[in-house]
Motif scaffolding. Structure first.
Motif, PDB file in Angstrom:
ATOM      1  N   HIS A 234       0.830  -1.211   0.000  1.00 52.58           N
ATOM      2  CA  HIS A 234       0.000   0.000   0.000  1.00 52.58           C
ATOM      3  C   HIS A 234       0.869   1.267   0.000  1.00 52.58           C
ATOM      4  O   HIS A 234       0.631   2.203  -0.771  1.00 52.58           O
ATOM      5  N   THR A 235       1.914   1.256   0.871  1.00 46.73           N
ATOM      6  CA  THR A 235       2.810   2.405   0.941  1.00 46.73           C
ATOM      7  C   THR A 235       3.482   2.648  -0.407  1.00 46.73           C
ATOM      8  O   THR A 235       3.537   3.772  -0.913  1.00 46.73           O
ATOM      9  N   LYS A 236       3.987   1.527  -0.990  1.00 47.50           N
ATOM     10  CA  LYS A 236       4.701   1.657  -2.280  1.00 47.50           C
ATOM     11  C   LYS A 236       3.764   2.189  -3.365  1.00 47.50           C
ATOM     12  O   LYS A 236       4.125   3.070  -4.141  1.00 47.50           O
ATOM     13  N   LEU A 237       2.548   1.645  -3.403  1.00 44.66           N
ATOM     14  CA  LEU A 237       1.586   2.084  -4.418  1.00 44.66           C
ATOM     15  C   LEU A 237       1.241   3.569  -4.238  1.00 44.66           C
ATOM     16  O   LEU A 237       1.130   4.324  -5.202  1.00 44.66           O
ATOM     17  N   THR A 238       1.111   3.969  -2.957  1.00 43.56           N
ATOM     18  CA  THR A 238       0.802   5.371  -2.668  1.00 43.56           C
ATOM     19  C   THR A 238       1.953   6.277  -3.126  1.00 43.56           C
ATOM     20  O   THR A 238       1.734   7.323  -3.741  1.00 43.56           O
ATOM     21  N   GLU A 239       3.177   5.795  -2.830  1.00 44.31           N
ATOM     22  CA  GLU A 239       4.351   6.583  -3.257  1.00 44.31           C
ATOM     23  C   GLU A 239       4.416   6.684  -4.780  1.00 44.31           C
ATOM     24  O   GLU A 239       4.683   7.739  -5.338  1.00 44.31           O
ATOM     25  N   LEU A 240       4.153   5.527  -5.414  1.00 46.91           N
ATOM     26  CA  LEU A 240       4.206   5.495  -6.882  1.00 46.91           C
ATOM     27  C   LEU A 240       3.166   6.450  -7.477  1.00 46.91           C
ATOM     28  O   LEU A 240       3.448   7.237  -8.388  1.00 46.91           O
ATOM     29  N   ARG A 241       1.955   6.398  -6.922  1.00 49.19           N
ATOM     30  CA  ARG A 241       0.886   7.294  -7.408  1.00 49.19           C
ATOM     31  C   ARG A 241       1.310   8.759  -7.264  1.00 49.19           C
ATOM     32  O   ARG A 241       1.176   9.563  -8.191  1.00 49.19           O
ATOM     33  N   ALA A 242       1.908   9.076  -6.049  1.00 42.75           N
ATOM     34  CA  ALA A 242       2.341  10.447  -5.795  1.00 42.75           C
ATOM     35  C   ALA A 242       3.387  10.874  -6.826  1.00 42.75           C
ATOM     36  O   ALA A 242       3.357  11.994  -7.356  1.00 42.75           O
ATOM     37  N   LEU A 243       4.284   9.935  -7.154  1.00 41.68           N
ATOM     38  CA  LEU A 243       5.344  10.216  -8.125  1.00 41.68           C
ATOM     39  C   LEU A 243       4.748  10.483  -9.504  1.00 41.68           C
ATOM     40  O   LEU A 243       5.138  11.418 -10.216  1.00 41.68           O
ATOM     41  N   LEU A 244       3.768   9.650  -9.869  1.00 41.24           N
ATOM     42  CA  LEU A 244       3.134   9.811 -11.178  1.00 41.24           C
ATOM     43  C   LEU A 244       2.386  11.142 -11.267  1.00 41.24           C
ATOM     44  O   LEU A 244       2.396  11.814 -12.303  1.00 41.24           O
ATOM     45  N   VAL A 245       1.744  11.519 -10.154  1.00 43.30           N
ATOM     46  CA  VAL A 245       1.021  12.791 -10.128  1.00 43.30           C
ATOM     47  C   VAL A 245       2.022  13.932 -10.264  1.00 43.30           C
ATOM     48  O   VAL A 245       1.845  14.855 -11.078  1.00 43.30           O
ATOM     49  N   GLU A 246       3.130  13.810  -9.495  1.00 49.06           N
ATOM     50  CA  GLU A 246       4.170  14.839  -9.507  1.00 49.06           C
ATOM     51  C   GLU A 246       4.728  15.037 -10.921  1.00 49.06           C
ATOM     52  O   GLU A 246       5.005  16.139 -11.355  1.00 49.06           O
ATOM     53  N   ASN A 247       4.867  13.927 -11.645  1.00 46.91           N
ATOM     54  CA  ASN A 247       5.426  14.013 -12.993  1.00 46.91           C
ATOM     55  C   ASN A 247       4.374  14.288 -14.065  1.00 46.91           C
ATOM     56  O   ASN A 247       4.668  14.249 -15.247  1.00 46.91           O
ATOM     57  N   GLY A 248       3.162  14.551 -13.595  1.00 43.99           N
ATOM     58  CA  GLY A 248       2.134  14.958 -14.546  1.00 43.99           C
ATOM     59  C   GLY A 248       1.525  13.802 -15.325  1.00 43.99           C
ATOM     60  O   GLY A 248       0.803  14.009 -16.290  1.00 43.99           O
ATOM     61  N   ILE A 249       1.844  12.551 -14.902  1.00 47.53           N
ATOM     62  CA  ILE A 249       1.327  11.421 -15.677  1.00 47.53           C
ATOM     63  C   ILE A 249      -0.088  11.040 -15.217  1.00 47.53           C
ATOM     64  O   ILE A 249      -0.956  10.730 -16.023  1.00 47.53           O
ATOM     65  N   LEU A 250      -0.305  11.113 -13.914  1.00 45.95           N
ATOM     66  CA  LEU A 250      -1.635  10.811 -13.365  1.00 45.95           C
ATOM     67  C   LEU A 250      -2.281  12.074 -12.832  1.00 45.95           C
ATOM     68  O   LEU A 250      -1.583  12.972 -12.352  1.00 45.95           O
ATOM     69  N   ALA A 251      -3.608  12.127 -12.889  1.00 46.25           N
ATOM     70  CA  ALA A 251      -4.310  13.276 -12.305  1.00 46.25           C
ATOM     71  C   ALA A 251      -4.338  13.105 -10.788  1.00 46.25           C
ATOM     72  O   ALA A 251      -4.484  11.980 -10.302  1.00 46.25           O
ATOM     73  N   ALA A 252      -4.186  14.187 -10.034  1.00 41.67           N
ATOM     74  CA  ALA A 252      -4.315  14.128  -8.578  1.00 41.67           C
ATOM     75  C   ALA A 252      -5.752  13.725  -8.292  1.00 41.67           C
ATOM     76  O   ALA A 252      -6.664  14.173  -8.992  1.00 41.67           O
ATOM     77  N   GLN A 253      -5.974  12.869  -7.297  1.00 39.55           N
ATOM     78  CA  GLN A 253      -7.330  12.347  -7.094  1.00 39.55           C
ATOM     79  C   GLN A 253      -8.323  13.431  -6.699  1.00 39.55           C
ATOM     80  O   GLN A 253      -9.482  13.371  -7.039  1.00 39.55           O
ATOM     81  N   ASP A 254      -7.812  14.437  -5.987  1.00 42.44           N
ATOM     82  CA  ASP A 254      -8.726  15.487  -5.538  1.00 42.44           C
ATOM     83  C   ASP A 254      -8.742  16.673  -6.518  1.00 42.44           C
ATOM     84  O   ASP A 254      -9.283  17.717  -6.228  1.00 42.44           O
ATOM     85  N   SER A 255      -8.089  16.458  -7.673  1.00 45.14           N
ATOM     86  CA  SER A 255      -8.018  17.564  -8.640  1.00 45.14           C
ATOM     87  C   SER A 255      -9.408  17.983  -9.126  1.00 45.14           C
ATOM     88  O   SER A 255     -10.255  17.147  -9.396  1.00 45.14           O
ATOM     89  N   ASP A 256      -9.620  19.279  -9.228  1.00 45.99           N
ATOM     90  CA  ASP A 256     -10.901  19.804  -9.707  1.00 45.99           C
ATOM     91  C   ASP A 256     -11.115  19.428 -11.159  1.00 45.99           C
ATOM     92  O   ASP A 256     -12.222  19.151 -11.604  1.00 45.99           O
ATOM     93  N   VAL A 257     -10.009  19.468 -11.892  1.00 44.43           N
ATOM     94  CA  VAL A 257     -10.087  19.286 -13.334  1.00 44.43           C
ATOM     95  C   VAL A 257     -10.263  17.811 -13.683  1.00 44.43           C
ATOM     96  O   VAL A 257     -10.908  17.466 -14.658  1.00 44.43           O
ATOM     97  N   GLY A 258      -9.693  16.952 -12.858  1.00 46.79           N
ATOM     98  CA  GLY A 258      -9.791  15.540 -13.131  1.00 46.79           C
ATOM     99  C   GLY A 258      -8.909  15.100 -14.279  1.00 46.79           C
ATOM    100  O   GLY A 258      -9.117  14.054 -14.858  1.00 46.79           O
ATOM    101  N   GLU A 259      -7.912  15.939 -14.614  1.00 45.51           N
ATOM    102  CA  GLU A 259      -7.017  15.577 -15.709  1.00 45.51           C
ATOM    103  C   GLU A 259      -5.583  15.755 -15.257  1.00 45.51           C
ATOM    104  O   GLU A 259      -5.288  16.653 -14.481  1.00 45.51           O
TER     105      GLU A 259
END
Ligand code: MAN
Length: 216
Positions: free
Chosen positions: A15-40
């Motif tokens: 869970h920790t690793k997946l959370t870190e990975l998600r954060a990294l992807l968001v940081e690099n603009g690959i994934l949308a932040a989950q709470d993002s207004d835009v959803g993109e």
């Protein structure tokens, strides 16, 4: 999902690793932040911005292309001689006005005492007219034969009359110059003018003479 099938300790680690990975992807603009207004994600937003700017560039090229295509359809006279003169303006004083002729564009009456300019017509078409006039000693006249006439129409409306219009009749001369302006009928103007653009070999009139005047 996957995490649910794992032993507690491993589950937390994954869970920790997946959370870190998600954060990294968001940081690099690959994934949308989950709470993002835009959803993109940022990459999607950047791609959209780029797409929109390319689209508006395309639209402006398209309208340039259309206006150039329309312009190429217009009649600029034999060998397109008037294309180079388009927008060039010449003026003459006559009576209480200055009269301006902007080739292939418009004619204007400007009161010398100031006040509003009056539009005398927008360029409409080229015609040929036959003239027969005594030629003045200085050569600044139409002479006789077939001459090019530039027709300007739909100028400012005349009170109790038609929209102002102008026929600019050209004879061959070394300079672009308005020789004479007459208001033949109310709000119907005629300009006699000289232009090197009128010194063309075409058209040949019925008597075999060209638009060229003898002395030039
Ligand atoms: C103005 C000018 C004239 C024209 C009259 C018509 O004074 O444009 O050339 O004859 O209006 O009312």
């Amino acid at each position: 999902m996957l995490e649910a099938y794992l032993p507690q300790s491993l589950r937390e680690w994954v869970h920790t690793k997946l959370t870190e990975l998600r954060a990294l992807l968001v940081e690099n603009g690959i994934l949308a932040a989950q709470d993002s207004d835009v959803g993109e994600s940022k990459v999607v937003q950047d791609a959209r911005t780029h797409l929109n700017s390319v689209k508006s560039e395309r639209d402006s090229h398209k309208s340039d292309l259309e206006s150039n295509e329309q312009d190429l359809q217009k009649d600029y006279g034999a060998d397109d001689v008037f294309r180079a003169l388009k927008g060039q303006c010449i003026t003459v004083e006559s009576g209480e006005y200055n009269y301006e002729h902007c080739f292939m564009d418009k004619t204007t009456q400007k009161p010398q005492k100031g006040g509003m300019d009056t539009g005398m017509g927008y360029f409409e078409r080229i015609e040929m007219v036959t003239v027969d006039e005594e030629e003045p000693a200085d050569g600044k006249g139409l002479g006789s034969g077939e001459r090019i006439a530039l027709k300007y129409e739909n100028g400012a409306h005349c009170w109790n009359g038609p929209a102002r219009s102008t026929t600019v009749i050209l004879a061959c001369a070394a300079e672009n110059e308005i020789w004479k302006v007459v208001e033949a009928e109310k709000c119907v103007y005629r300009m006699e003018a000289g232009s090197p653009a009128a010194c063309v070999d075409e058209p040949v009139s019925a008597n075999g003479k060209t638009g060229k005047k003898d002395e030039l």
